[in-house]
Design an enzyme around this catalytic site. Structure first.
Site, PDB file in Angstrom:
ATOM      1  N   HIS A 106     136.607  87.589 -23.619  1.00 58.95           N
ATOM      2  CA  HIS A 106     136.811  87.965 -25.029  1.00 58.95           C
ATOM      3  C   HIS A 106     136.057  87.069 -26.002  1.00 58.95           C
ATOM      4  O   HIS A 106     136.090  87.312 -27.202  1.00 58.95           O
ATOM      5  CB  HIS A 106     138.292  87.964 -25.447  1.00 58.95           C
ATOM      6  CG  HIS A 106     139.147  88.963 -24.737  1.00 58.95           C
ATOM      7  ND1 HIS A 106     138.800  90.284 -24.600  1.00 58.95           N
ATOM      8  CD2 HIS A 106     140.349  88.830 -24.134  1.00 58.95           C
ATOM      9  CE1 HIS A 106     139.763  90.926 -23.928  1.00 58.95           C
ATOM     10  NE2 HIS A 106     140.698  90.056 -23.628  1.00 58.95           N
ATOM     11  N   HIS A 141     141.389  86.009 -29.207  1.00 59.12           N
ATOM     12  CA  HIS A 141     141.928  85.011 -28.286  1.00 59.12           C
ATOM     13  C   HIS A 141     140.922  84.785 -27.178  1.00 59.12           C
ATOM     14  O   HIS A 141     139.861  85.417 -27.147  1.00 59.12           O
ATOM     15  CB  HIS A 141     143.286  85.458 -27.708  1.00 59.12           C
ATOM     16  CG  HIS A 141     143.224  86.648 -26.798  1.00 59.12           C
ATOM     17  ND1 HIS A 141     142.958  87.921 -27.234  1.00 59.12           N
ATOM     18  CD2 HIS A 141     143.396  86.744 -25.453  1.00 59.12           C
ATOM     19  CE1 HIS A 141     142.984  88.763 -26.212  1.00 59.12           C
ATOM     20  NE2 HIS A 141     143.235  88.070 -25.112  1.00 59.12           N
TER      21      HIS A 141
END
Length: 227
Positions: A106, A141
């Site tokens: 991510h 995150h």
């Protein structure tokens, strides 16, 4: 990963496998667990959605979703960066001595290159919602993952030379990484200490606790703690 019970979601596992066959893990074991830090600076508030498996559904619980206040992801231990390429972009793994590997999914604004040597605290990138190999995310995150690569440790040299079983995961969908790779190489987070915090997995996905080793203060996860 599936839905997180808090303000962001991890990666989904909806994509079908494309038939990549992974070899069984080598007989050689990884070395003793290293003195890992946490993958961010100290002196800030951290949110964690808890401990879970790489696909958020089943298998070894080898992952923690983390969101530091400063949004910067840093190397928790010295190692060698391995950039994993997918059709939608890149994601980062770092190989550490003894056959240990950490992963960072991510991330956005990746600031390291393939083969780069990093020291503890070096910047890797920023928390984000990037989905280079698939999955989902609803809030910035880093999906922080732990694996062992005993084949690479036993052979030495560059782990990219030894194929999928030793860490060349470029081109794999995240569904493949979070199932077949995790089954072969995933290492439980439960009971392990990162940066003075010991993590304990719960009975459910996205649960558990973080215990500050020095004070024995326990933070239930999902939850927020200060490092």
């Amino acid at each position: 990963m599936t839905k997180l019970p808090a303000r962001f979601a991890g990666l989904g596992a909806a994509a079908a496998l494309v038939g990549v066959v992974l070899s069984a893990p080598a007989a050689a074991a990884a070395g003793a667990f290293p003195a890992f830090g946490l993958p961010f600076d100290t002196g800030q508030s951290i949110y964690s959605a808890g401990i879970h498996s790489d696909n958020g559904n089943s298998g070894v619980k080898n992952a923690i979703d983390l969101s530091p206040a400063d949004k910067k992801v840093r190397a928790p231990l010295a190692g060698t960066v391995r950039i994993q390429h997918c059709g939608g972009g890149d994601w980062v793994t770092v190989d550490h001595d003894g056959g240990w590997r950490t992963g960072y999914y991510h991330m956005e604004d990746i600031s390291v290159t393939d083969g780069q040597k990093v020291a503890p605290g070096d910047l890797l990138g920023r928390t984000g919602n990037a989905l280079p190999c698939g999955g989902s995310s609803t809030g910035a995150h880093v999906h922080f993952t732990l694996w062992t690569l005993p084949a690479a440790a036993a052979k030495g040299g560059d782990s990219r030379d030894f194929g999928v079983g030793a860490g060349n995961w470029s081109g794999l969908s995240y569904d493949e990484v979070s199932t077949k790779v995790a089954e072969a190489h995933g290492e439980v987070v439960d009971g392990k200490t990162f940066g003075g915090w010991q993590f304990t997995a719960g009975t459910e996905q996205y649960s558990g606790s973080a215990t500050e080793v020095s004070s024995r203060s326990v933070v239930p996860l999902p939850g927020r703690f200060r490092v």
